[in-house]
Design a protein around this motif. Sequence first.
Motif, PDB file in Angstrom:
ATOM      1  N   SER A 159       0.826  -1.203   0.000  1.00  0.00           N
ATOM      2  CA  SER A 159       0.000   0.000   0.000  1.00  0.00           C
ATOM      3  C   SER A 159       0.862   1.255   0.000  1.00  0.00           C
ATOM      4  O   SER A 159       0.594   2.208  -0.751  1.00  0.00           O
ATOM      5  CB  SER A 159      -0.923  -0.013   1.226  1.00  0.00           C
ATOM      6  OG  SER A 159      -1.739   1.145   1.259  1.00  0.00           O
ATOM      7  N   LEU A 160       1.908   1.289   0.828  1.00  0.00           N
ATOM      8  CA  LEU A 160       2.815   2.431   0.864  1.00  0.00           C
ATOM      9  C   LEU A 160       3.510   2.617  -0.478  1.00  0.00           C
ATOM     10  O   LEU A 160       3.643   3.744  -0.977  1.00  0.00           O
ATOM     11  CB  LEU A 160       3.841   2.246   1.979  1.00  0.00           C
ATOM     12  CG  LEU A 160       4.965   3.285   2.045  1.00  0.00           C
ATOM     13  CD1 LEU A 160       4.395   4.691   2.213  1.00  0.00           C
ATOM     14  CD2 LEU A 160       5.932   2.953   3.187  1.00  0.00           C
ATOM     15  N   HIS A 161       3.951   1.529  -1.060  1.00  0.00           N
ATOM     16  CA  HIS A 161       4.600   1.570  -2.370  1.00  0.00           C
ATOM     17  C   HIS A 161       3.686   2.233  -3.402  1.00  0.00           C
ATOM     18  O   HIS A 161       4.115   3.124  -4.154  1.00  0.00           O
ATOM     19  CB  HIS A 161       4.940   0.140  -2.797  1.00  0.00           C
ATOM     20  CG  HIS A 161       5.407   0.001  -4.202  1.00  0.00           C
ATOM     21  ND1 HIS A 161       6.612   0.498  -4.645  1.00  0.00           N
ATOM     22  CD2 HIS A 161       4.821  -0.582  -5.287  1.00  0.00           C
ATOM     23  CE1 HIS A 161       6.759   0.232  -5.923  1.00  0.00           C
ATOM     24  NE2 HIS A 161       5.694  -0.420  -6.347  1.00  0.00           N
ATOM     25  N   GLU A 162       2.437   1.840  -3.443  1.00  0.00           N
ATOM     26  CA  GLU A 162       1.481   2.382  -4.410  1.00  0.00           C
ATOM     27  C   GLU A 162       1.238   3.873  -4.158  1.00  0.00           C
ATOM     28  O   GLU A 162       1.281   4.694  -5.089  1.00  0.00           O
ATOM     29  CB  GLU A 162       0.154   1.618  -4.317  1.00  0.00           C
ATOM     30  CG  GLU A 162       0.252   0.142  -4.631  1.00  0.00           C
ATOM     31  CD  GLU A 162      -0.053  -0.154  -6.087  1.00  0.00           C
ATOM     32  OE1 GLU A 162      -0.669   0.701  -6.746  1.00  0.00           O
ATOM     33  OE2 GLU A 162       0.339  -1.234  -6.556  1.00  0.00           O
ATOM     34  N   ARG A 163       0.971   4.241  -2.911  1.00  0.00           N
ATOM     35  CA  ARG A 163       0.623   5.633  -2.602  1.00  0.00           C
ATOM     36  C   ARG A 163       1.788   6.573  -2.877  1.00  0.00           C
ATOM     37  O   ARG A 163       1.599   7.675  -3.414  1.00  0.00           O
ATOM     38  CB  ARG A 163       0.178   5.764  -1.149  1.00  0.00           C
ATOM     39  CG  ARG A 163      -1.188   5.175  -0.850  1.00  0.00           C
ATOM     40  CD  ARG A 163      -1.698   5.642   0.507  1.00  0.00           C
ATOM     41  NE  ARG A 163      -0.755   5.343   1.579  1.00  0.00           N
ATOM     42  CZ  ARG A 163      -0.699   4.184   2.218  1.00  0.00           C
ATOM     43  NH1 ARG A 163      -1.520   3.199   1.871  1.00  0.00           N
ATOM     44  NH2 ARG A 163       0.168   3.989   3.198  1.00  0.00           N
ATOM     45  N   ALA A 164       2.995   6.166  -2.489  1.00  0.00           N
ATOM     46  CA  ALA A 164       4.153   7.040  -2.662  1.00  0.00           C
ATOM     47  C   ALA A 164       4.434   7.304  -4.135  1.00  0.00           C
ATOM     48  O   ALA A 164       4.755   8.436  -4.524  1.00  0.00           O
ATOM     49  CB  ALA A 164       5.369   6.422  -1.983  1.00  0.00           C
ATOM     50  N   LEU A 165       4.310   6.278  -4.975  1.00  0.00           N
ATOM     51  CA  LEU A 165       4.558   6.462  -6.402  1.00  0.00           C
ATOM     52  C   LEU A 165       3.435   7.257  -7.073  1.00  0.00           C
ATOM     53  O   LEU A 165       3.687   8.118  -7.915  1.00  0.00           O
ATOM     54  CB  LEU A 165       4.732   5.109  -7.083  1.00  0.00           C
ATOM     55  CG  LEU A 165       5.999   4.336  -6.729  1.00  0.00           C
ATOM     56  CD1 LEU A 165       6.063   3.035  -7.518  1.00  0.00           C
ATOM     57  CD2 LEU A 165       7.252   5.166  -6.984  1.00  0.00           C
ATOM     58  N   GLN A 166       2.204   6.967  -6.699  1.00  0.00           N
ATOM     59  CA  GLN A 166       1.080   7.691  -7.286  1.00  0.00           C
ATOM     60  C   GLN A 166       1.128   9.171  -6.931  1.00  0.00           C
ATOM     61  O   GLN A 166       0.753  10.029  -7.741  1.00  0.00           O
ATOM     62  CB  GLN A 166      -0.241   7.079  -6.813  1.00  0.00           C
ATOM     63  CG  GLN A 166      -0.523   5.706  -7.412  1.00  0.00           C
ATOM     64  CD  GLN A 166      -1.711   5.010  -6.778  1.00  0.00           C
ATOM     65  OE1 GLN A 166      -2.244   5.466  -5.753  1.00  0.00           O
ATOM     66  NE2 GLN A 166      -2.131   3.898  -7.361  1.00  0.00           N
ATOM     67  N   ASP A 167       1.623   9.489  -5.747  1.00  0.00           N
ATOM     68  CA  ASP A 167       1.663  10.875  -5.293  1.00  0.00           C
ATOM     69  C   ASP A 167       2.527  11.752  -6.192  1.00  0.00           C
ATOM     70  O   ASP A 167       2.246  12.937  -6.352  1.00  0.00           O
ATOM     71  CB  ASP A 167       2.188  10.931  -3.853  1.00  0.00           C
ATOM     72  CG  ASP A 167       2.179  12.340  -3.287  1.00  0.00           C
ATOM     73  OD1 ASP A 167       1.078  12.886  -3.105  1.00  0.00           O
ATOM     74  OD2 ASP A 167       3.282  12.885  -3.029  1.00  0.00           O
ATOM     75  N   VAL A 168       3.586  11.175  -6.782  1.00  0.00           N
ATOM     76  CA  VAL A 168       4.481  11.966  -7.638  1.00  0.00           C
ATOM     77  C   VAL A 168       4.318  11.628  -9.111  1.00  0.00           C
ATOM     78  O   VAL A 168       5.099  12.077  -9.950  1.00  0.00           O
ATOM     79  CB  VAL A 168       5.961  11.775  -7.216  1.00  0.00           C
ATOM     80  CG1 VAL A 168       6.186  12.340  -5.838  1.00  0.00           C
ATOM     81  CG2 VAL A 168       6.358  10.298  -7.280  1.00  0.00           C
ATOM     82  N   GLY A 169       3.321  10.826  -9.442  1.00  0.00           N
ATOM     83  CA  GLY A 169       3.080  10.473 -10.832  1.00  0.00           C
ATOM     84  C   GLY A 169       4.119   9.522 -11.398  1.00  0.00           C
ATOM     85  O   GLY A 169       4.378   9.522 -12.609  1.00  0.00           O
ATOM     86  N   ALA A 170       4.706   8.690 -10.526  1.00  0.00           N
ATOM     87  CA  ALA A 170       5.763   7.773 -10.965  1.00  0.00           C
ATOM     88  C   ALA A 170       5.312   6.328 -11.030  1.00  0.00           C
ATOM     89  O   ALA A 170       6.130   5.434 -11.263  1.00  0.00           O
ATOM     90  CB  ALA A 170       6.974   7.886 -10.041  1.00  0.00           C
TER      91      ALA A 170
END
Length: 222
Positions: free
Chosen positions: A85-96
Amino acid sequence: RERQHSSDARFGRRLRASVPVGPARSCFVHGERLARRFETLVMGGSRSAGDPRHGRSAAKLELMPGSSRLQVRRYCDGDLAAVLSLHERALQDVGAHAGHGPWDDDLQSIAAVYLDSDGEFLVGELDSALVAMGALRRIGPRRAEVKRMRVEPAYQRRGFGEFILRSLEDRALELGVRELQLDTTTVQTAAERLYRKHGYVETGRGQLGGQELIMFEKRLSA
């Protein structure tokens, strides 16, 4: 494996009074350099036992005066859902976020890829919520790759990522690693700044999943 067990054992002796010592894959922070960092490099840092409600043992530290305490420990199998979940949120937050593909296979086999292969996987918790993580993946006798550096978007700019990175570097030295490599996307500008700040040198660029990557390397010194 003998090298890893030896460094784990040395750390266990240092924390025996406050942190129960278990097998190499138990959920406690380990490494002599990481233990010293808790003692000397963080303002307000202190050690205490982990939250017994979760059956975990870990060291705690306060990264900034007045902040919540970040609890850093080794990954356990029960962390998988929170890590994903952290992996998904952190990447989505910066468009990566590049979508799901073979580049994420390691997250489905964290113990085998990292912990059982002379590597490391650390997680950081605030009030029992997993908010930071980072890993070392062994790729040679003296070389490893820094992987899965993530911080919960709402908890960024507090030094959590920097602490995880420096802790991984310390652990790498204990494992006999002298060269680190990593990559980040061009849209992860905060991560790029962090790596450059800590002496990582750009070695090239590439593409993965439609994202432009920057490759970095760093030589460690004891």
